[in-house]
Design a protein around this motif. Structure first.
Motif, PDB file in Angstrom:
ATOM      1  N   GLU A   5       0.899  -1.117  -0.103  1.00  0.00           N
ATOM      2  CA  GLU A   5      -0.040   0.228   0.113  1.00  0.00           C
ATOM      3  C   GLU A   5       0.951   1.195   0.005  1.00  0.00           C
ATOM      4  O   GLU A   5       0.510   2.223  -0.675  1.00  0.00           O
ATOM      5  CB  GLU A   5      -0.851   0.027   1.301  1.00  0.00           C
ATOM      6  N   GLU A   6       2.141   1.066   0.828  1.00  0.00           N
ATOM      7  CA  GLU A   6       2.807   2.361   0.764  1.00  0.00           C
ATOM      8  C   GLU A   6       3.639   2.625  -0.544  1.00  0.00           C
ATOM      9  O   GLU A   6       3.494   3.649  -1.027  1.00  0.00           O
ATOM     10  CB  GLU A   6       3.906   2.147   1.972  1.00  0.00           C
ATOM     11  N   LYS A   7       3.756   1.558  -1.304  1.00  0.00           N
ATOM     12  CA  LYS A   7       4.499   1.539  -2.531  1.00  0.00           C
ATOM     13  C   LYS A   7       3.553   2.212  -3.481  1.00  0.00           C
ATOM     14  O   LYS A   7       3.877   2.941  -4.356  1.00  0.00           O
ATOM     15  CB  LYS A   7       4.864   0.309  -2.903  1.00  0.00           C
ATOM     16  N   LYS A  13       2.037   9.645  -5.666  1.00  0.00           N
ATOM     17  CA  LYS A  13       2.636  10.989  -5.449  1.00  0.00           C
ATOM     18  C   LYS A  13       3.626  11.094  -6.301  1.00  0.00           C
ATOM     19  O   LYS A  13       3.702  12.551  -6.879  1.00  0.00           O
ATOM     20  CB  LYS A  13       3.356  10.820  -3.914  1.00  0.00           C
ATOM     21  N   GLU A  14       4.509  10.333  -7.045  1.00  0.00           N
ATOM     22  CA  GLU A  14       5.359  10.751  -8.147  1.00  0.00           C
ATOM     23  C   GLU A  14       4.701  10.872  -9.505  1.00  0.00           C
ATOM     24  O   GLU A  14       4.921  11.864  -9.941  1.00  0.00           O
ATOM     25  CB  GLU A  14       6.422   9.466  -8.175  1.00  0.00           C
ATOM     26  N   TRP A  48       8.000  13.338  -2.247  1.00  0.00           N
ATOM     27  CA  TRP A  48       9.109  12.402  -1.306  1.00  0.00           C
ATOM     28  C   TRP A  48       8.343  11.705  -0.425  1.00  0.00           C
ATOM     29  O   TRP A  48       7.147  12.063   0.082  1.00  0.00           O
ATOM     30  CB  TRP A  48      10.182  13.271  -0.829  1.00  0.00           C
ATOM     31  N   ARG A  49       8.992  10.534   0.103  1.00  0.00           N
ATOM     32  CA  ARG A  49       8.440   9.702   0.832  1.00  0.00           C
ATOM     33  C   ARG A  49       8.112  10.216   2.447  1.00  0.00           C
ATOM     34  O   ARG A  49       6.869  10.213   2.910  1.00  0.00           O
ATOM     35  CB  ARG A  49       9.253   8.112   1.137  1.00  0.00           C
ATOM     36  N   PHE A  50       9.316  11.046   2.963  1.00  0.00           N
ATOM     37  CA  PHE A  50       8.908  11.695   4.227  1.00  0.00           C
ATOM     38  C   PHE A  50       8.702  13.049   3.879  1.00  0.00           C
ATOM     39  O   PHE A  50       9.521  14.098   4.002  1.00  0.00           O
ATOM     40  CB  PHE A  50      10.173  11.440   5.220  1.00  0.00           C
ATOM     41  N   PHE A 105      16.259   7.060   0.794  1.00  0.00           N
ATOM     42  CA  PHE A 105      15.787   7.284  -0.667  1.00  0.00           C
ATOM     43  C   PHE A 105      15.316   6.261  -1.332  1.00  0.00           C
ATOM     44  O   PHE A 105      16.093   5.257  -1.398  1.00  0.00           O
ATOM     45  CB  PHE A 105      16.840   8.359  -1.204  1.00  0.00           C
ATOM     46  N   LEU A 106      14.111   6.247  -2.150  1.00  0.00           N
ATOM     47  CA  LEU A 106      13.863   5.099  -3.004  1.00  0.00           C
ATOM     48  C   LEU A 106      14.300   5.254  -4.325  1.00  0.00           C
ATOM     49  O   LEU A 106      14.641   6.295  -4.635  1.00  0.00           O
ATOM     50  CB  LEU A 106      12.262   5.240  -2.868  1.00  0.00           C
TER      51      LEU A 106
END
Length: 363
Positions: A5-7, A13-14, A48-50, A105-106
Motif C-alpha cells: 500500500e505504501e509503494k 505521489k510521483e 517524497w516519502r517523508f 531514498f527510494l
C-alpha cells in the motif's frame, strides 16, 4: 520494510508530481520563471516519502532557490540540470542526517528527480531561446529605426546647408559694413557664432547619415591625433584641464579616414573636457598592437550614470543642458568607428571618471 500500500501511495505521489510539474512548465510565463521554479520545488517536496522532513534546493548559474533553509547536517539525493547539453546546476533533495540514512531514498525517487531535472533543463532552454529571439528582434527594430532616421537626417542636412551658408555669408558681409556700430557688430557676432554652431550640427547629421564621403588611406595617426589635441589647447586652458598624450611608438600606422579620425578625437576629448573638474587630467593613450591600434581616452569626471549607459550612443540623446549639446557627438563617433570596422567601449576610471577604448583593426 515498505508495504504494498505504501509503494502504491508513493507511485501515486510521483505521478502526481510529474503531472503538476508538466502543467507548471506548459503554462509558464517566461517573465515569471522564478515563480514556476519555486512551484516545481514544492511539487518535488510533496512527492517524497517523508514529505514533512524533505528539503529541496535548486542551484543554477542564475537561480538559488529552496523550499526551506538548511540549518543542520543532511543526507541528500542530487541530480544535474543540463541546458543545451551543458551542466548549469543541480536539484538536491535532503533529509536531516540525525533522523535518516541514505537508504531512506527510494530508487523511484532518484528516477523522478532525474526526470524533473530534465524537464527543468528543457524549460530553461526554451527561455534562453526566447531571450535570444527578443535580443535579435530588438536589434533588428533598432537597425530599422536608425536606417529610417539616417534617411530623414540626410534630407534635413541637405536642406539646411544652403540657408545656413546664406545666413553666414550675409552676416559677415553686413558686419564688414557696420564696423562703427559696436552693438550691431556684437549682435552679428552672435548670429555668426550661432550659424557656425548650427553648421557643425548639420555636419554631424551628415556624418551620422553616412553622407560624408570616406577617404581611407594608410596614415601615420600620431601627428593627426597630436594636431587635434593642439587645436583644443585653448579649450583645455579655459577649463583648467591638463591633457596628457602618450604613444607607445614613434610612428603608428592605420588605414583610416584622417578627417573622420580627427572628428572622433575631437568629440570624445571635448566631451571629456566638458565633464572634467578644474585641475583634473585627461589622458589620451595610443597603443600600437600586433593586429590593432587602441586609443584610450580617460577623464576624471563624474562617470556615466548606470541608468543612461544604454542610451549614450543613441542619436539626439544628451546629458548636457539644452543648447550645449546636439546629442549627436557619441552617435557620430560610434558610426565612424563602426565604418572603420572597429569597436568602442567604455569602463569606469578609478578612482572616478570614464575610460573610452577605441579598437581599430589593422586592415
Amino acid at each position: 520494510m515498505i508495504t504494498a500500500e505504501e509503494k502504491l501511495n508513493e507511485r501515486i505521489k510521483e505521478l502526481t508530481c510529474l503531472y503538476e510539474v508538466t502543467s507548471i512548465i506548459v503554462n509558464c510565463d517566461y517573465n515569471q520563471i522564478e515563480d514556476a521554479l519555486k512551484g516545481i520545488l514544492q511539487c518535488l517536496k510533496k512527492a517524497w516519502r517523508f514529505t514533512n522532513d524533505a528539503q529541496v534546493i535548486m542551484v543554477t548559474d542564475q537561480y538559488n532557490l529552496s523550499t526551506a533553509p538548511i540549518t543542520e547536517e543532511v543526507i541528500s539525493l542530487k541530480s544535474s540540470i543540463r541546458v543545451f547539453n551543458k551542466k548549469i546546476g543541480r536539484i538536491k533533495v535532503s533529509y536531516p542526517a540525525r533522523k535518516y540514512q541514505a537508504s531512506a531514498f527510494l530508487e523511484e525517487e532518484s528516477k523522478l528527480l532525474k526526470n524533473v531535472c530534465m524537464e527543468v533543463g528543457n524549460l530553461l532552454e526554451r527561455k534562453q531561446i526566447k531571450d535570444n529571439e527578443d535580443i535579435i528582434r530588438k536589434k533588428m527594430e533598432r537597425a530599422d529605426r536608425l536606417g529610417i532616421l539616417g534617411e530623414i537626417t540626410a534630407g534635413i542636412a541637405h536642406e539646411l546647408n544652403t540657408p545656413l551658408a546664406n545666413i553666414l555669408g550675409f552676416s559677415e558681409l553686413l558686419k564688414s559694413k557696420l564696423e562703427d556700430d559696436s552693438q550691431a557688430s556684437k549682435d552679428l557676432d552672435k548670429i555668426i557664432n550661432s550659424t557656425i554652431f548650427s553648421r557643425e550640427v548639420v555636419k554631424k547629421l551628415m556624418f551620422f547619415a553616412c553622407e560624408m564621403p570616406q577617404q581611407m588611406s594608410l596614415v601615420n595617426i600620431n601627428p593627426i591625433i597630436s594636431h587635434a589635441i593642439n587645436l583644443m589647447d585653448p579649450i583645455f586652458k579655459k577649463n583648467k584641464v591638463v591633457p596628457e598624450l602618450r604613444f607607445n611608438a614613434d610612428d603608428i600606422y592605420l588605414r583610416a579616414d584622417s578627417i573622420q579620425l580627427t572628428q572622433v578625437i575631437f568629440n570624445l576629448v571635448l566631451n571629456a573636457i566638458y565633464f572634467s573638474p578644474v585641475r583634473s587630467k585627461i589622458e589620451i593613450q595610443v597603443t600600437d598592437k600586433e593586429d590593432s591600434v587602441v586609443i584610450y581616452i580617460k577623464d576624471q569626471g563624474p562617470g556615466i550614470n548606470p541608468k543612461t549607459k544604454d542610451k549614450i550612443f543613441e542619436p539626439f540623446y544628451s546629458t548636457k543642458p539644452v543648447g550645449e549639446g546636439s546629442g549627436l557627438g557619441l552617435s557620430v563617433v560610434h558610426g565612424i568607428v563602426k565604418s572603420h570596422k572597429g569597436t568602442i567601449k567604455y569602463t569606469a576610471n578609478k578612482p572616478k571618471g570614464t575610460i573610452f577604448a577605441l579598437n581599430f583593426p589593422k586592415q
